[in-house]
Design a protein around this motif. Sequence first.
Motif, PDB file in Angstrom:
ATOM      1  N   LEU A  67       0.829  -1.203   0.000  1.00 40.13           N
ATOM      2  CA  LEU A  67       0.000   0.000   0.000  1.00 40.13           C
ATOM      3  C   LEU A  67       0.863   1.253   0.000  1.00 40.13           C
ATOM      4  O   LEU A  67       0.591   2.212  -0.752  1.00 40.13           O
ATOM      5  N   ILE A  68       1.912   1.286   0.812  1.00 45.51           N
ATOM      6  CA  ILE A  68       2.804   2.455   0.869  1.00 45.51           C
ATOM      7  C   ILE A  68       3.435   2.696  -0.494  1.00 45.51           C
ATOM      8  O   ILE A  68       3.490   3.837  -0.975  1.00 45.51           O
ATOM      9  N   GLU A  69       3.915   1.652  -1.120  1.00 44.40           N
ATOM     10  CA  GLU A  69       4.521   1.793  -2.441  1.00 44.40           C
ATOM     11  C   GLU A  69       3.498   2.303  -3.459  1.00 44.40           C
ATOM     12  O   GLU A  69       3.784   3.217  -4.239  1.00 44.40           O
ATOM     13  N   ARG A  70       2.305   1.743  -3.451  1.00 47.34           N
ATOM     14  CA  ARG A  70       1.272   2.145  -4.403  1.00 47.34           C
ATOM     15  C   ARG A  70       0.854   3.597  -4.197  1.00 47.34           C
ATOM     16  O   ARG A  70       0.775   4.380  -5.152  1.00 47.34           O
ATOM     17  N   ARG A  71       0.596   3.982  -2.949  1.00 46.96           N
ATOM     18  CA  ARG A  71       0.177   5.357  -2.667  1.00 46.96           C
ATOM     19  C   ARG A  71       1.277   6.358  -3.021  1.00 46.96           C
ATOM     20  O   ARG A  71       1.014   7.458  -3.517  1.00 46.96           O
ATOM     21  N   SER A  72       2.516   5.988  -2.774  1.00 48.69           N
ATOM     22  CA  SER A  72       3.636   6.875  -3.106  1.00 48.69           C
ATOM     23  C   SER A  72       3.711   7.095  -4.612  1.00 48.69           C
ATOM     24  O   SER A  72       3.874   8.231  -5.086  1.00 48.69           O
ATOM     25  N   ASN A  73       3.574   6.034  -5.380  1.00 39.19           N
ATOM     26  CA  ASN A  73       3.653   6.170  -6.833  1.00 39.19           C
ATOM     27  C   ASN A  73       2.432   6.864  -7.419  1.00 39.19           C
ATOM     28  O   ASN A  73       2.542   7.548  -8.442  1.00 39.19           O
ATOM     29  N   GLU A  74       1.305   6.722  -6.758  1.00 41.31           N
ATOM     30  CA  GLU A  74       0.125   7.468  -7.198  1.00 41.31           C
ATOM     31  C   GLU A  74       0.363   8.968  -7.049  1.00 41.31           C
ATOM     32  O   GLU A  74      -0.017   9.759  -7.923  1.00 41.31           O
ATOM     33  N   ALA A  75       0.978   9.367  -5.949  1.00 39.32           N
ATOM     34  CA  ALA A  75       1.298  10.785  -5.747  1.00 39.32           C
ATOM     35  C   ALA A  75       2.306  11.256  -6.790  1.00 39.32           C
ATOM     36  O   ALA A  75       2.160  12.347  -7.370  1.00 39.32           O
ATOM     37  N   ILE A  76       3.323  10.442  -7.056  1.00 38.20           N
ATOM     38  CA  ILE A  76       4.334  10.818  -8.049  1.00 38.20           C
ATOM     39  C   ILE A  76       3.705  10.962  -9.426  1.00 38.20           C
ATOM     40  O   ILE A  76       4.043  11.882 -10.189  1.00 38.20           O
ATOM     41  N   ASP A  77       2.764  10.084  -9.758  1.00 41.73           N
ATOM     42  CA  ASP A  77       2.098  10.141 -11.056  1.00 41.73           C
ATOM     43  C   ASP A  77       1.316  11.437 -11.261  1.00 41.73           C
ATOM     44  O   ASP A  77       1.062  11.839 -12.402  1.00 41.73           O
ATOM     45  N   ARG A  78       0.965  12.092 -10.172  1.00 50.47           N
ATOM     46  CA  ARG A  78       0.241  13.366 -10.294  1.00 50.47           C
ATOM     47  C   ARG A  78       1.163  14.510 -10.681  1.00 50.47           C
ATOM     48  O   ARG A  78       0.702  15.600 -11.010  1.00 50.47           O
ATOM     49  N   ASP A  79       2.463  14.289 -10.649  1.00 54.69           N
ATOM     50  CA  ASP A  79       3.467  15.266 -11.083  1.00 54.69           C
ATOM     51  C   ASP A  79       3.253  16.626 -10.407  1.00 54.69           C
ATOM     52  O   ASP A  79       3.284  17.678 -11.055  1.00 54.69           O
ATOM     53  N   LEU A  80       3.064  16.615  -9.099  1.00 54.65           N
ATOM     54  CA  LEU A  80       2.810  17.845  -8.360  1.00 54.65           C
ATOM     55  C   LEU A  80       4.064  18.716  -8.307  1.00 54.65           C
ATOM     56  O   LEU A  80       5.188  18.221  -8.322  1.00 54.65           O
ATOM     57  N   ALA A  81       3.856  20.029  -8.243  1.00 52.96           N
ATOM     58  CA  ALA A  81       4.972  20.971  -8.146  1.00 52.96           C
ATOM     59  C   ALA A  81       5.601  20.903  -6.762  1.00 52.96           C
ATOM     60  O   ALA A  81       4.916  20.681  -5.754  1.00 52.96           O
TER      61      ALA A  81
END
Length: 241
Positions: A146-160
């Motif tokens: 879950l930690i890995e998935r949630r982290s990559n979901e955030a990265i995929d959003r390409d936030l500033a």
Amino acid sequence: MTELRYLPDADDVTTFTATVTETTDDGVFLDGTYFYPEGGGQPSDRGVLEWEDGVADVIDVRKDHGEVRHDVELREGTLPDAGTTVEGRIDEERRRQLSRMHTAQHVVSRVVLEEYGASTAGNQVYPDRSRIDFEPASFDDEDLALIERRSNEAIDRDLAVVKENRPRDAVEAEVDEGRALLDLIPDSVDPLRVVEIEKFDMCPCGGTHVSRLGDIGRVSIVDHTSKGDDTDRIEFELEES
């Protein structure tokens, strides 16, 4: 005092000129530097200092009572005298890897705080692999996935990723409980350099970071160990996106 020129938001600069203020047998002090000195769980930059009749490899960079010491190995000539203009060149690939890793650490720390209420007790980033200690925590394989998935979901959003100085009292009022060890930062440090990931995370931090989460790549959790006393360690690597 050495001017830390990479702060608050110039940590993408890898070439610069500066003036020597002091030289020892194997160290050079400058009036200002873009080399990151070891601290906050991040190792120092490496690179080169070059002047009119000499070149030296920078093998370590450390803070020394408000000054920044560049530990060097002389390659050509003799070490420069005070007043000499030098050109600094930071190992760009190493800086990039450390910036990706340090920003990824912020992402993983935020995810764990949100999902499990566990604070970051310590961390160490390296160019190829990094670790974070969390407490109180006791993760199983499902948690790690879950930690890995949630982290990559955030990265995929390409936030500033915004890096700026802010008044200490404002930071203390805004930072989430468990997200920063403010008591370890001397009260005299004001303003604080803050790293804020758009609508996701905010934390005081002096390290180098990427400008957008998309620059991180993918987080891959590769190891997990219990450190006792309700403390769990997660180790991760990054894959290019």
